[in-house]
Design an enzyme around this catalytic site. Structure first.
Site, PDB file in Angstrom:
ATOM      1  N   ARG A 110     170.818 -53.463 -48.153  1.00 12.67           N
ATOM      2  CA  ARG A 110     171.420 -53.089 -47.116  1.00 12.67           C
ATOM      3  C   ARG A 110     170.541 -51.848 -46.416  1.00 12.67           C
ATOM      4  NH1 ARG A 110     173.581 -53.589 -51.629  1.00 12.67           N
ATOM      5  NH2 ARG A 110     171.351 -52.894 -52.590  1.00 12.67           N
ATOM      6  N   THR A 111     169.233 -51.154 -46.370  1.00  9.94           N
ATOM      7  CA  THR A 111     169.109 -49.907 -45.651  1.00  9.94           C
ATOM      8  C   THR A 111     168.900 -51.618 -44.535  1.00  9.94           C
ATOM      9  OG1 THR A 111     168.791 -48.971 -47.633  1.00  9.94           O
ATOM     10  CG2 THR A 111     167.705 -48.010 -45.595  1.00  9.94           C
ATOM     11  N   LYS A 139     146.709 -58.246 -47.070  1.00 10.01           N
ATOM     12  CA  LYS A 139     145.860 -57.852 -46.937  1.00 10.01           C
ATOM     13  C   LYS A 139     144.829 -56.965 -46.622  1.00 10.01           C
ATOM     14  CE  LYS A 139     146.381 -61.693 -43.088  1.00 10.01           C
ATOM     15  NZ  LYS A 139     146.389 -61.955 -41.579  1.00 10.01           N
ATOM     16  N   HIS A 198     165.354 -39.574 -49.005  1.00  3.27           N
ATOM     17  CA  HIS A 198     166.610 -41.110 -48.411  1.00  3.27           C
ATOM     18  C   HIS A 198     167.375 -40.569 -47.716  1.00  3.27           C
ATOM     19  CE1 HIS A 198     167.384 -45.067 -47.771  1.00  3.27           C
ATOM     20  NE2 HIS A 198     168.157 -44.987 -48.667  1.00  3.27           N
ATOM     21  N   ARG A 243     160.777 -47.466 -44.359  1.00  3.58           N
ATOM     22  CA  ARG A 243     160.580 -47.561 -46.364  1.00  3.58           C
ATOM     23  C   ARG A 243     159.369 -47.391 -46.927  1.00  3.58           C
ATOM     24  NH1 ARG A 243     164.818 -49.926 -50.108  1.00  3.58           N
ATOM     25  NH2 ARG A 243     165.867 -47.773 -49.199  1.00  3.58           N
TER      26      ARG A 243
HETATM   27  C1  NCD Z   1     168.838 -46.724 -53.139  1.00  2.82           C
HETATM   28  C2  NCD Z   1     167.096 -46.875 -52.635  1.00  2.82           C
HETATM   29  O1  NCD Z   1     166.253 -47.481 -52.424  1.00  2.82           O
HETATM   30  O2  NCD Z   1     166.728 -45.864 -53.027  1.00  2.82           O
HETATM   31  N1  NCD Z   1     168.783 -47.979 -52.099  1.00  2.82           N
HETATM   32  C3  NCD Z   1     169.605 -47.420 -50.805  1.00  2.82           C
HETATM   33  O3  NCD Z   1     168.911 -47.645 -50.121  1.00  2.82           O
HETATM   34  N2  NCD Z   1     170.850 -48.197 -51.041  1.00  2.82           N
HETATM   35  C4  NCD Z   1     169.344 -46.307 -54.622  1.00  2.82           C
HETATM   36  C5  NCD Z   1     168.772 -47.856 -55.295  1.00  2.82           C
HETATM   37  O4  NCD Z   1     167.813 -48.443 -55.166  1.00  2.82           O
HETATM   38  O5  NCD Z   1     169.044 -47.523 -56.486  1.00  2.82           O
END
Ligand code: NCD
Length: 312
Positions: free
Chosen positions: A59-60, A88, A138, A110
């Site tokens: 999703r992100t 690498k 997040h 991320r």
């Molecule tokens: C979350 C995350 O990556 O922290 N997912 C997301 O970004 N929607 C929640 C999760 O991984 O449980």
């Protein structure tokens, strides 16, 4: 009066850096975009976003990618460690510096390690948006959670929010708790002791005047809640696999678990879900998680536009 807030060039590393005025500004930008869909299409034409995803994401990643494309940006970077030079051994430092050299106007990062986005923000003047790092932060998830709450209830003040599941290792729940501490809300953390919210989060909330309740089961609080924020057990972050096996099925939110809930209760989940949220909830009036996931697109469009600037 509208607060005079300038987001251009601002890092979005921790939701703790955002006060109520800032969040209201983002909520308004989201609302404006919802009301005038298409109004930001092409607004950042000619700008470059580097999506550096060192940890998997569905999703992100895709919502940032679609958001950037709708804004007219050029998108570069990678969606996971495979296929990039990280395999690498390339460092985060070198990766950031390289994309900076290519003229990135914003980074979206991320990373599995806590503090990675903060580190990146310290080595570049290009704004950095944290798309989730380690088990702590997040911020864009918390922002889209607030937007979804405001949309569902018309307000955030006065809501009774329960967070359930892996509160210790989940970054979505701690980020949301930090964000909610700017509002007049009641927060209840529902988890077994091993997965209860970290002390540093509770301490921060108390400093902001919010004293959270702690419960071990949903039963005790289900009837009081407006929002139930369900989270996945973070298997990849739990240090002990036997502990994971012990806790994984303790919290399953299903029709039975919601029988005492108010009809107006909304169930949230940052997704992905595993065992903790039954699909039979999908058909009920409580389910809010798909709308929540969908809000990620306009929120990330609005945020990129605020941070990169020069748009509309
Ligand atoms: C979350 C995350 O990556 O922290 N997912 C997301 O970004 N929607 C929640 C999760 O991984 O449980």
């Amino acid at each position: 009066m509208e607060p005079d807030i300038d987001f251009v060039g601002r890092d979005v590393v921790s939701i703790r850096d955002f006060k109520r005025d800032d969040l209201e500004h983002i909520l308004k930008a989201f609302d404006d975009l919802e009301k005038h869909r298409g109004s930001l299409d092409g607004a950042l034409k000619g700008k470059l976003v580097a999506l550096l995803f060192f940890e998997p994401s569905t999703r992100t990643y895709s919502s940032f990618q679609i958001a950037a494309e709708r804004l007219g940006m050029t998108v570069t970077g990678f969606a996971g460690p495979t296929g990039s030079s990280i395999t690498k051994g390339e460092t985060l430092h070198d990766t950031v510096k390289m994309f900076e050299g290519y003229g990135a106007d914003v980074f979206v990062i991320r990373h599995a390690k806590m503090g990675a986005a903060r580190f990146a923000s310290e080595i570049t003047d290009v704004p950095v948006i944290n798309a989730g790092d380690g088990s702590r932060e997040h911020p864009t998830q918390a922002m889209l959670d607030l937007c979804t709450m405001k949309k569902a209830f018309g307000k955030i003040d006065g809501l009774r929010v329960g967070m359930l599941g892996d509160l210790r290792f989940g970054r979505a729940s701690s980020s949301l708790a930090y964000a909610l501490s700017n509002f007049d809300v009641e927060i209840t953390f529902i988890a077994p002791e091993a997965l209860q919210m970290r002390q540093e989060v509770i301490h921060f909330l108390k400093q902001r005047g919010v004293t959270p309740r702690r419960e071990s089961t949903l039963e005790k609080v289900a009837e009081d809640l407006d929002v139930l924020y369900v989270t996945r057990i973070q298997k990849e972050r739990i240090p002990d696999p036997t502990e994971y096996e012990r806790v994984r099925r303790i919290y399953e939110v299903n029709l039975e678990a919601l029988k005492e809930a108010k009809p107006s209760l909304k169930v949230f989940h940052p997704l992905p879900r595993v065992d903790e949220l039954a699909t039979d909830v999908d058909e009920t009036i409580h389910a809010q998680y798909l709308e929540q996931a969908a809000a990620g697109l306009p929120l990330r469009m609005a945020l990129l536009n605020l941070v990169v600037g020069g748009g509309r």
